[in-house]
Design a protein around this motif. Sequence first.
Motif, mmCIF file in Angstrom:
data_model
loop_
_atom_site.group_PDB
_atom_site.id
_atom_site.type_symbol
_atom_site.label_atom_id
_atom_site.label_comp_id
_atom_site.label_asym_id
_atom_site.label_seq_id
_atom_site.Cartn_x
_atom_site.Cartn_y
_atom_site.Cartn_z
ATOM 1 N N PRO A 1 -15.322 4.512 -2.688
ATOM 2 C CA PRO A 1 -14.304 4.430 -1.674
ATOM 3 C C PRO A 1 -13.195 5.433 -2.105
ATOM 4 C CG PRO A 1 -13.979 2.793 -3.528
ATOM 5 C CD PRO A 1 -15.067 3.635 -3.787
ATOM 6 N N THR A 2 -12.616 6.421 -0.654
ATOM 7 C CA THR A 2 -11.401 6.998 -0.964
ATOM 8 C C THR A 2 -10.393 6.716 -0.056
ATOM 9 O OG1 THR A 2 -12.631 8.697 0.571
ATOM 10 C CG2 THR A 2 -12.878 8.978 -1.995
ATOM 11 N N VAL A 3 -9.206 7.422 0.053
ATOM 12 C CA VAL A 3 -8.266 7.083 1.067
ATOM 13 C C VAL A 3 -8.249 7.875 2.266
ATOM 14 C CG1 VAL A 3 -5.645 7.078 1.151
ATOM 15 C CG2 VAL A 3 -6.901 6.193 -0.858
ATOM 16 N N PHE A 4 -8.034 7.428 3.220
ATOM 17 C CA PHE A 4 -8.188 8.184 4.721
ATOM 18 C C PHE A 4 -6.635 7.810 5.309
ATOM 19 C CE2 PHE A 4 -8.539 8.882 9.247
ATOM 20 C CZ PHE A 4 -8.907 10.365 9.301
ATOM 21 N N LEU B 1 5.616 -6.618 -0.432
ATOM 22 C CA LEU B 1 6.186 -5.206 -1.149
ATOM 23 C C LEU B 1 6.495 -4.421 0.041
ATOM 24 C CD1 LEU B 1 2.992 -4.874 -3.355
ATOM 25 C CD2 LEU B 1 5.385 -5.857 -4.100
ATOM 26 N N THR B 2 7.624 -3.667 -0.487
ATOM 27 C CA THR B 2 8.197 -2.759 0.689
ATOM 28 C C THR B 2 8.068 -1.308 0.441
ATOM 29 O OG1 THR B 2 10.199 -2.809 -0.448
ATOM 30 C CG2 THR B 2 9.990 -4.621 1.335
ATOM 31 N N ASP B 3 7.718 -0.968 -0.928
ATOM 32 C CA ASP B 3 7.586 0.547 -1.052
ATOM 33 C C ASP B 3 6.309 1.105 -1.080
ATOM 34 O OD1 ASP B 3 8.469 3.176 -2.103
ATOM 35 O OD2 ASP B 3 8.467 2.483 -4.127
ATOM 36 N N CYS B 4 5.447 0.813 -0.100
ATOM 37 C CA CYS B 4 4.232 1.201 0.102
ATOM 38 C C CYS B 4 3.838 2.126 1.236
ATOM 39 C CB CYS B 4 3.476 -0.180 0.454
ATOM 40 S SG CYS B 4 3.564 -1.534 -0.842
ATOM 41 N N TYR C 1 -3.564 -2.538 -1.688
ATOM 42 C CA TYR C 1 -3.101 -3.657 -1.053
ATOM 43 C C TYR C 1 -3.722 -3.808 0.445
ATOM 44 C CZ TYR C 1 -0.112 -4.756 -5.057
ATOM 45 O OH TYR C 1 0.200 -5.002 -6.063
ATOM 46 N N VAL C 2 -3.744 -4.889 0.945
ATOM 47 C CA VAL C 2 -4.020 -5.207 2.428
ATOM 48 C C VAL C 2 -2.632 -6.028 2.801
ATOM 49 C CG1 VAL C 2 -6.340 -4.825 2.516
ATOM 50 C CG2 VAL C 2 -5.659 -6.999 2.251
ATOM 51 N N ARG C 3 -2.339 -5.755 4.076
ATOM 52 C CA ARG C 3 -1.192 -6.722 4.509
ATOM 53 C C ARG C 3 -1.737 -7.790 4.963
ATOM 54 N NH1 ARG C 3 1.946 -7.971 8.888
ATOM 55 N NH2 ARG C 3 0.642 -6.924 10.410
ATOM 56 N N LEU D 1 -1.269 1.385 0.126
ATOM 57 C CA LEU D 1 -1.106 1.851 -1.352
ATOM 58 C C LEU D 1 0.070 1.645 -1.569
ATOM 59 C CD1 LEU D 1 -3.531 4.848 -1.343
ATOM 60 C CD2 LEU D 1 -3.939 2.821 -2.231
ATOM 61 N N CYS D 2 0.469 0.830 -2.844
ATOM 62 C CA CYS D 2 1.657 0.531 -3.286
ATOM 63 C C CYS D 2 1.707 0.971 -4.973
ATOM 64 C CB CYS D 2 1.763 -0.853 -3.044
ATOM 65 S SG CYS D 2 1.711 -1.594 -1.497
ATOM 66 N N PRO D 3 3.002 1.560 -4.922
ATOM 67 C CA PRO D 3 3.294 1.855 -6.440
ATOM 68 C C PRO D 3 3.482 0.770 -7.638
ATOM 69 C CG PRO D 3 5.034 2.543 -5.114
ATOM 70 C CD PRO D 3 3.912 1.801 -4.580
ATOM 71 N N ASP D 4 3.060 -0.280 -6.979
ATOM 72 C CA ASP D 4 3.278 -1.741 -8.045
ATOM 73 C C ASP D 4 2.083 -1.891 -9.042
ATOM 74 O OD1 ASP D 4 4.604 -4.227 -8.277
ATOM 75 O OD2 ASP D 4 2.842 -5.215 -7.429
#
Length: 193
Positions: A21-24, A169-172, A161-163, A143-146
Amino acid sequence: MRIPSILLAYSAITSATTFFPTVFAPGTNLDGALLNAANQGFYTSIEGPSTYCPSSVKDCPKVQGTLVFAGMSGMAVEVPGGQPIFIDPAGHVGYMRAHSTSTPAGSFLSGWYTKRVISTCDPARDVVDFLSPDNSGAGGVRLCPDIEAEMAATGASYRLYVRTKGFNLTDCTEIVGLNLNPVEAEVGCWQYL
């Protein structure tokens, strides 16, 4: 009749059942980031997955990186019983420990789907996204810096994460989805930690 090797290579990849898996997320610094498995989660910026193979296993498979099955249904592992992927009520994307069927109460084992992304600049592509199966209308991949304290020393910068209804979380960074890149390996390792 001789079949060109390029056709054979294409055939092998299109029939792949395992993927990395990679980020799109076009237009962000996260686009193309590799996700690695560690601490029962998926992280960016770590060197590789956290894996284990007991000494009692005669032929441990070579670690091939973080590999998942189609549709993010589970980790591509050799350990008996596998390691299904789940989403907890707060939106953490995780995977079960080896030899366990335990997940946090209220977790989902489904909700992933494939969508086609069409662009005027690039070829169309299929990516994996998430829609909560509880009919709440919540969905999308983040993607969250948590990062947990024990993961901070690994260089991890974001966790997947998924919503969900319970996600808070807010800083995502909202991403378009996940690229599932086909590979020929059948498993990524014995088990992921």
